[in-house]
Design an enzyme around this catalytic site. Structure first.
Site, PDB file in Angstrom:
ATOM      1  N   GLU A  85     -52.302  18.420 -26.393  1.00 48.58           N
ATOM      2  CA  GLU A  85     -52.081  19.324 -24.561  1.00 48.58           C
ATOM      3  C   GLU A  85     -50.056  18.794 -24.101  1.00 48.58           C
ATOM      4  O   GLU A  85     -49.583  19.854 -24.123  1.00 48.58           O
ATOM      5  CB  GLU A  85     -52.726  18.694 -23.412  1.00 48.58           C
ATOM      6  CG  GLU A  85     -52.214  19.378 -22.492  1.00 48.58           C
ATOM      7  CD  GLU A  85     -53.004  18.980 -21.166  1.00 48.58           C
ATOM      8  OE1 GLU A  85     -54.885  18.995 -20.968  1.00 48.58           O
ATOM      9  OE2 GLU A  85     -52.552  18.802 -19.739  1.00 48.58           O
ATOM     10  N   ASP A  86     -49.780  17.766 -24.413  1.00 53.07           N
ATOM     11  CA  ASP A  86     -49.126  16.954 -23.799  1.00 53.07           C
ATOM     12  C   ASP A  86     -47.918  16.517 -25.316  1.00 53.07           C
ATOM     13  O   ASP A  86     -46.667  16.769 -24.596  1.00 53.07           O
ATOM     14  CB  ASP A  86     -48.730  16.100 -22.860  1.00 53.07           C
ATOM     15  CG  ASP A  86     -49.696  16.491 -21.842  1.00 53.07           C
ATOM     16  OD1 ASP A  86     -49.328  17.792 -21.798  1.00 53.07           O
ATOM     17  OD2 ASP A  86     -50.296  15.552 -20.698  1.00 53.07           O
TER      18      ASP A  86
END
Ligand code: MN
Length: 709
Positions: A85-86
Site C-alpha cells: 500500500e505505502d
C-alpha cells in the site's frame, strides 16, 4: 486533546523476538526477522505523523498478534502489511521473497484500504462487504486489520481532532462490531475505550473519573471479598484464582444509554472472576460461593452447558454480599478465559491441543454462512442488510426513501424513526408507509424496511406516544412538546376558571384594580398573572379563592353565587373525561381536580364522583357548552345469546351508527349467553341513544345498558 491512556513506548524488533520465543521455534523467528528486514528497507526514510520511523508501526501491529500467539505467517504478514500500500513494492515482487500464504494475507489487508464511494451508506455497505469477503478468505486478514486499527487508535493523539473523531466513528461503526462478532474481546474492549475517548472526550473523562471514584470508595470492601472468596476456595481444596473486575467506561456508558438512566441510577454491582483448571471445578466453585453468600434468584446462568451464540462459555451468578451489595461472579477455566478474551484468535493458540473450541467453531460457522449470503446477493446494500443483522443483534437498520440507513434499537417504532430523522418530522407525524404499505405510528420496525413518514402541519405529539417511543431522542422530543403545551394549556384553563369565578362574584377581570391584583399575586407568591393561572389550571390552587381575593378586600365576606363552568370538549390535556363513567354531552356532569394534572369530568351519577363529594375534595360544578365538539368514550354492557357471529353482528351495528369501537371485552356468562363490554366513541347522548336502540333491536340481544362507574 482527547483523554487517552499513557502513550505506548515504541515496539522494538528485539522485544518482539523475545516475546515470540515463548511459543515459536528459532526457524520461525528467523523468518519473521527476515520479513522485518524486508519491510524496514521498503519503508526506509518514511516517518509517521508522530515523527518516529514508519517501521515501528508494523512492528507494533505484529506485537499485538504475537500477544495473541498467532502463527509466524500471520506475524510476518503483519510486519509487511503496509508494504504494498505505502511503498514501491508490488505484489509480484513480494511473491519473489515470501510464500503465497504470507503474500495473500498482505494483499488482502491492502485491498481493505482506499475505497472510493458515492455516498456514506454505500461506503459503509461496500466496506462491510470487503471486510466480510476478506474474512471468508482468511480470518487472519481481519485479525491483522484489527491489530492495525488498534495501534492506530493507540497513537491517535497525533492526529488533528477532526480526523481523530472520524477515525473513532469508523472504529465504532465497523471494527468494534466485527471484533465483537468474532469474540475478540480484548481488542474490542481496548478499541471501545480508545474510540470513546476520541469521539466523546468529555463524556469519557467524566465517566472514568466517576468510575474510579466509586471504585476507590469501595476499595477495602472489594479486597475483603476477594480474600474471603479465595480463603473459602482454599479451604474447600479448590485451586482457583479470584480477581476483581474493572468496570469499563464505554460499557457503562452504553448501559446508561440503553436504560436511559443517570450514572447514579445504575446498580452498584461489583464483578469478580474465578479462573480454575478444569470444567468440573467450575461447578464445585459455584457450590462453594453459593454456600458463602445467598445467591440472587434467577441470576444463575450456565453458559458452559449452553454456550452463547458466539461460543462464549462461563458460569454466571450474582450473590447478595455483605452490606447488601450484589456480587457478580463469573467462573471459567483458563481455556474458556482465553476464548472469552480472544475469540476466534484463540483457535491458533489452542490448535492441536484442543480440538474444535466452541468459539472458533461458532465463528467459522458464521463465516461460512456469510460466504453463502455473499454468493446469493448481488449488491452491497443487500449484503449489508444481511450482515448487519448478525453484527448488531440489538439494533435494527431501516432505510429512508432515499436509501439512507437509519440505525435504531431493537423494538423501535415508527415514532422513533420519525424523531431520528428530525424532531420537526416527529412533532408533526401522523402515520407512515413501511415498504409502501400504510402503517400506524406504533408499528415496530424490522431490519431492511424502507420507511416513509407522513406528516401533517397541524398534527402534534400525543401523550400516548410515550407508550411506544423507545429512543431517548423521541421521548425527549415528545416530553418537551407536551411540557410546553401543558404550560400553555394550563394557563388558558386557569384563565377561564378564574374569569368564571369572578363572573360568579359579579365582576370581571377588567374591573379589578391593577394595584389590588399585584398585591394579591405578591401575597400568594407569584411573579405574574399567567403563573397564577397555570397553577389554577393544573389544579394546584383554587380558582374560587383566588377570585375572592381579587374581587373583595380582605375583611369583606361574600358568599359566591354558583353558576357552572361550561365544558366544550376537546380542551386538550388538562380536561379529562373519566373512563369509569364515560360522560357524554347531555349527561349531568361534575369536575374534580387532581393536583398537577388538571380536571377530571365525571358523570354526576358516577359512584366515584359521589365519593369525592362526600370527602369534600376539590370539585367544581360544570355543564356542557352549547357548542360541544369531539367524540367521547363511553362503555356499554351487552348480554346476548351465544350464536355464532354474534359479536360481529353487534360490532357491525355499532359501526353502522357512526360510532367507533375502541375496545371489546367478552366474558362468558353461561353456556347460552355471554356478556360483552364495548368501549365506544360517541358524539353526544342522542348519538348514544341511537346506538343503544339499534343494538336492542337485534334478535340475539337480551339486554343492553350503559356502564356508569
Ligand atoms: Mn497500518
Amino acid at each position: 486533546m482527547p483523554v487517552s491512556p499513557a502513550p505506548v513506548a515504541p515496539m522494538r524488533i528485539s522485544d518482539l523476538c523475545e516475546a515470540m520465543e515463548v511459543y515459536l521455534n528459532p526457524a520461525q523467528i528467523r523468518e519473521v526477522y527476515r520479513s522485518y528486514l524486508f519491510a524496514a528497507e521498503a519503508h526506509e526514510g518514511q516517518t509517521r505523523l508522530s515523527g518516529e520511523a514508519y517501521i515501528y508501526h508494523p512492528v507494533a501491529v505484529a506485537a499485538i498478534l504475537v500477544q495473541m500467539r498467532m502463527d509466524h505467517h500471520c506475524v510476518m504478514a503483519a510486519i509487511l502489511h503496509d508494504v504494498i500500500e505505502d511503498t514501491s513494492i508490488t505484489k509480484p515482487k513480494l511473491k519473489q521473497a515470501f510464500t503465497d500464504e504470507v503474500v495473500e494475507m498482505v494483499d488482502g489487508v491492502s485491498k481493505l484500504t482506499y475505497l472510493k464511494f458515492r455516498s456514506r451508506a454505500e461506503a459503509q455497505a461496500e466496506n462491510f462487504r470487503k471486510m466480510m469477503l476478506a474474512m471468508t478468505q482468511d480470518v487472519r486478514i481481519i485479525l491483522i486489520k484489527l491489530a492495525d486499527r488498534l495501534h492506530n487508535m493507540r497513537t491517535l493523539e497525533v492526529m488533528p481532532p477532526v480526523k481523530a473523531r472520524r477515525i473513532a466513528r469508523e472504529t465504532l461503526d465497523i471494527y468494534i462490531p466485527i471484533a465483537n462478532r468474532l469474540g475478540i474481546n480484548n481488542i474490542r474492549h481496548e478499541l471501545e475505550e480508545l474510540a470513546m475517548a476520541a469521539h466523546w472526550p468529555r463524556r469519557y473523562q467524566v465517566m472514568r473519573e466517576t468510575l474510579q471514584q466509586r471504585r476507590g470508595n469501595r476499595r477495602e470492601w472489594i479486597d475483603d471479598i476477594t480474600r474471603i472468596l479465595s480463603e473459602r476456595l482454599v479451604k474447600d481444596g479448590l485451586s482457583a484464582e479470584v480477581r476483581g473486575r474493572e468496570k469499563r467506561a464505554y460499557s457503562t456508558y452504553k448501559k446508561m444509554q440503553a436504560k436511559q438512566c443517570r450514572f447514579s441510577d445504575l446498580a452498584d454491582v461489583y464483578a469478580f472472576r474465578v479462573i480454575v483448571d478444569q470444567v468440573d471445578t467450575c461447578y464445585r466453585v459455584l457450590g462453594a460461593v453459593h454456600n458463602l453468600y445467598r445467591p440472587m434468584p434467577g441470576k444463575f446462568k450456565d453458559y458452559i452447558a449452553i454456550p452463547k451464540a458466539n461460543g462464549y462459555q462461563s458460569l454466571h451468578t450474582v450473590l447478595m454480599g455483605p452490606q447488601g451489595l450484589p456480587i457478580e461472579i463469573q467462573i471459567r477455566t483458563q481455556a474458556m478465559h482465553v476464548l472469552a478474551e480472544q475469540g476466534i484468535a484463540a483457535h491458533w493458540q489452542y490448535k492441536g491441543e484442543r480440538q474444535g473450541s466452541a468459539t472458533a467453531d461458532a465463528a467459522a460457522k458464521w463465516l461460512r454462512s456469510l460466504l453463502e449470503v455473499q454468493q446469493n446477493t448481488g449488491d452491497s446494500m443487500e449484503f449489508l442488510e444481511h450482515v448487519k443483522v448478525d453484527l448488531y443483534p440489538d439494533e435494527v437498520y431501516v432505510f429512508t426513501p432515499r436509501g439512507q440507513i437509519v440505525e435504531l434499537p431493537r423494538g423501535a417504532t415508527v415514532i422513533d424513526f420519525a424523531y431520528a430523522i428530525h424532531s420537526n418530522i416527529g412533532n408533526h407525524c401522523v402515520a407512515a408507509r413501511i415498504d409502501q404499505q400504510l402503517a400506524p405510528l406504533r408499528s415496530q420496525l424490522r431490519n431492511g424496511q424502507t420507511v416513509e413518514i407522513i406528516t401533517k402541519q397541524t398534527a402534534t405529539p400525543k401523550p400516548g406516544w410515550l407508550n411506544f417511543a423507545m429512543t431517548g431522542k423521541a421521548r425527549t422530543g415528545i416530553r418537551a412538546y407536551l411540557k410546553q403545551l401543558e404550560t400553555t394549556e394550563a394557563a388558558a384553563l386557569g384563565q377561564r376558571l378564574l374569569e368564571h369565578e369572578l363572573g360568579c362574584l359579579g365582576t370581571q377581570p377588567e374591573q379589578i384594580e391593577p394595584g389590588r391584583q399585584a398585591a394579591m399575586l405578591h401575597e400568594l407568591g407569584y411573579t405574574d398573572l399567567s403563573e397564577l393561572q397555570q397553577h389554577i389550571g393544573l389544579g394546584n390552587r383554587s380558582a374560587a379563592l383566588a377570585a375572592r381575593l381579587l374581587a373583595f378586600p380582605k375583611d369583606q365576606t361574600q358568599v359566591p353565587v354558583s353558576a357552572p363552568l361550561s365544558i366544550q370538549g376537546g380542551e386538550g390535556m388538562l380536561i379529562h373525561f373519566a373512563r369509569c363513567c364515560g360522560p357524554v354531552p347531555g349527561d349531568p356532569i361534575i369536575a374534580i381536580f387532581s393536583r398537577g394534572r388538571g380536571m377530571l369530568v365525571h358523570h354526576q351519577h358516577c359512584p366515584n364522583s359521589g365519593d369525592f363529594r362526600r370527602r369534600g375534595k376539590d370539585w367544581l360544578e360544570v355543564q356542557w357548552d352549547d357548542q360541544v365538539s369531539g367524540e367521547f368514550h363511553t362503555t356499554l354492557r351487552v348480554d346476548a345469546g351465544n350464536q355464532r357471529g354474534m359479536l360481529a353482528t353487534v360490532a357491525a351495528v355499532i359501526a353502522d351508527s357512526g360510532s367507533n369501537i375502541e375496545d371489546v371485552r367478552s366474558e362468558e356468562r353461561d353456556g347460552l349467553s355471554s356478556r360483552l363490554r364495548f368501549t365506544l366513541l360517541v358524539k353526544d347522548r342522542k348519538h348514544l341513544a341511537d346506538v343503544l336502540r339499534r343494538i336492542r333491536a337485534l334478535p340475539q340481544v337480551l339486554k343492553v345498558g350503559r356502564v356508569i362507574g
